[in-house]
Design an enzyme around this catalytic site. Structure first.
Site, short mmCIF file in Angstrom:
data_model
loop_
_atom_site.label_atom_id
_atom_site.label_comp_id
_atom_site.label_asym_id
_atom_site.label_seq_id
_atom_site.Cartn_x
_atom_site.Cartn_y
_atom_site.Cartn_z
N ARG A 147 46.88 69.44 36.90
CA ARG A 147 46.89 68.31 35.95
C ARG A 147 47.41 67.10 36.72
NH1 ARG A 147 47.29 64.19 33.28
NH2 ARG A 147 47.40 64.09 30.99
N GLU A 193 39.96 61.70 26.10
CA GLU A 193 39.73 63.10 25.75
C GLU A 193 38.25 63.38 25.50
OE1 GLU A 193 42.07 65.73 25.49
OE2 GLU A 193 43.22 64.24 26.62
N ARG A 202 49.17 74.74 33.78
CA ARG A 202 48.62 73.93 34.86
C ARG A 202 49.77 73.38 35.70
NH1 ARG A 202 45.26 69.73 31.27
NH2 ARG A 202 47.38 69.59 30.42
N ASP A 217 46.65 59.60 31.85
CA ASP A 217 45.98 60.30 30.76
C ASP A 217 44.58 59.73 30.64
OD1 ASP A 217 46.21 62.34 28.97
OD2 ASP A 217 47.47 61.27 27.53
#
EC number: 3.1.-.-
Length: 277
Positions: free
Chosen positions: A126, A134, A174, A131
């Site tokens: 990750r 999504e 992760r 971020d």
């Protein structure tokens, strides 16, 4: 009758003879070890063996998956390997190749290509500090620019060798890491998190807990890069600016960050989860 050499009833002459033979056999060894210099070679050999084993365990032993990444690696070690797949805009799978080409990877040892050969042999990574939008997992609606972010990451690192500085393990097992890649033509080392931010394909990580940037200075650098991309209308930030003079029909719209999206979806799905439980 014959007497056993170890028998207490053996004649004293036989005992003396046995002792004499044992002494003659062991005397060269005792004489050799009694000289201090003769200890040097065995000590060096033992030390070299232990040193090599320690070096192998630390730098050359391949780590097959995240379960084998020891907590002692966190904030101390990095993992070098080849990216075998990209799952979304901020995550991928790494096949660990310790030592790189110097250890024979690419010419003596090869990275598997088939999915069945890679199963259980890669580390999910990750990317730290960012971020990405999504994707449409589990029947959810994908965020704008989720596909573009994944496509960019795919073109940037897939099948390339990267170095991941590991920080911690997340709730999905992760490994959260700051990732660097070298790309042509000059093969300068690039921070993948920074590249995603510059292109407007990610925001800085917003969670109050579990955020990992690799240091306070990195967090500041990432936020500056995000703001610059936003001002330029790069990637997802283009939605805030609308179509402009040439495309007036495209209205400006507010951006929902990936973290805000996840919170909204979680809240909306909460009643169903309670019914299922």
């Amino acid at each position: 009758m014959p007497w056993s050499p170890g028998s207490s009833s053996a004649p004293s002459g036989d005992k003396d003879d046995i002792k004499s033979k044992l002494s003659s056999w062991t005397k060269p060894i005792r004489d050799h070890l009694s000289e201090g210099g003769n200890w040097i070679a065995p000590i060096i050999a033992a030390g070299a063996t232990m040193g090599f084993w320690s070096f192998y365990k630390t730098y050359l032993r391949r780590i097959p998956n995240s379960a084998h990444v020891s907590p002692r690696y966190f904030h101390r070690r990095s993992l070098f390997g080849k990216v075998t797949s990209v799952g979304d805009g901020d995550g991928f799978h790494l096949y660990h190749t310790p030592g790189g080409r110097l250890a024979g990877w690419g010419w003596l040892r090869t990275v598997p290509k088939l999915k069945k050969e890679l199963k259980g042999q890669t580390i999910p990574i990750r990317i730290a500090g960012v971020d990405a939008p999504e994707g449409g997992h589990f029947g959810r609606t994908a965020q704008p620019f989720a596909a573009e972010a994944q496509k960019f990451l795919d073109s940037h690192i897939l099948n390339r060798r990267v170095r991941a500085y590991v920080w911690r393990r997340d709730q999905y097992d992760r490994i959260v890491a700051t990732v660097y890649v070298r790309r042509p033509p000059f093969f300068q080392r690039k921070d993948v998190s920074m590249e995603l931010l510059k292109q407007g394909f990610a925001t800085t990580y917003e969670a109050k807990t579990g955020a990992e940037f690799g240091g306070p200075s990195k967090e500041i650098e990432y936020k500056v890069a995000e703001e610059v991309a936003r001002q330029k209308g790069k990637g997802m930030w283009s939605l805030e600016k609308g179509g402009g003079f040439f495309h007036p029909s495209k209205k400006a719209r507010a951006i929902e960050s990936p973290m805000a999206y996840k919170r909204r979806v979680k809240l909306a799905e909460e009643p169903q989860r309670k019914l299922d439980s």
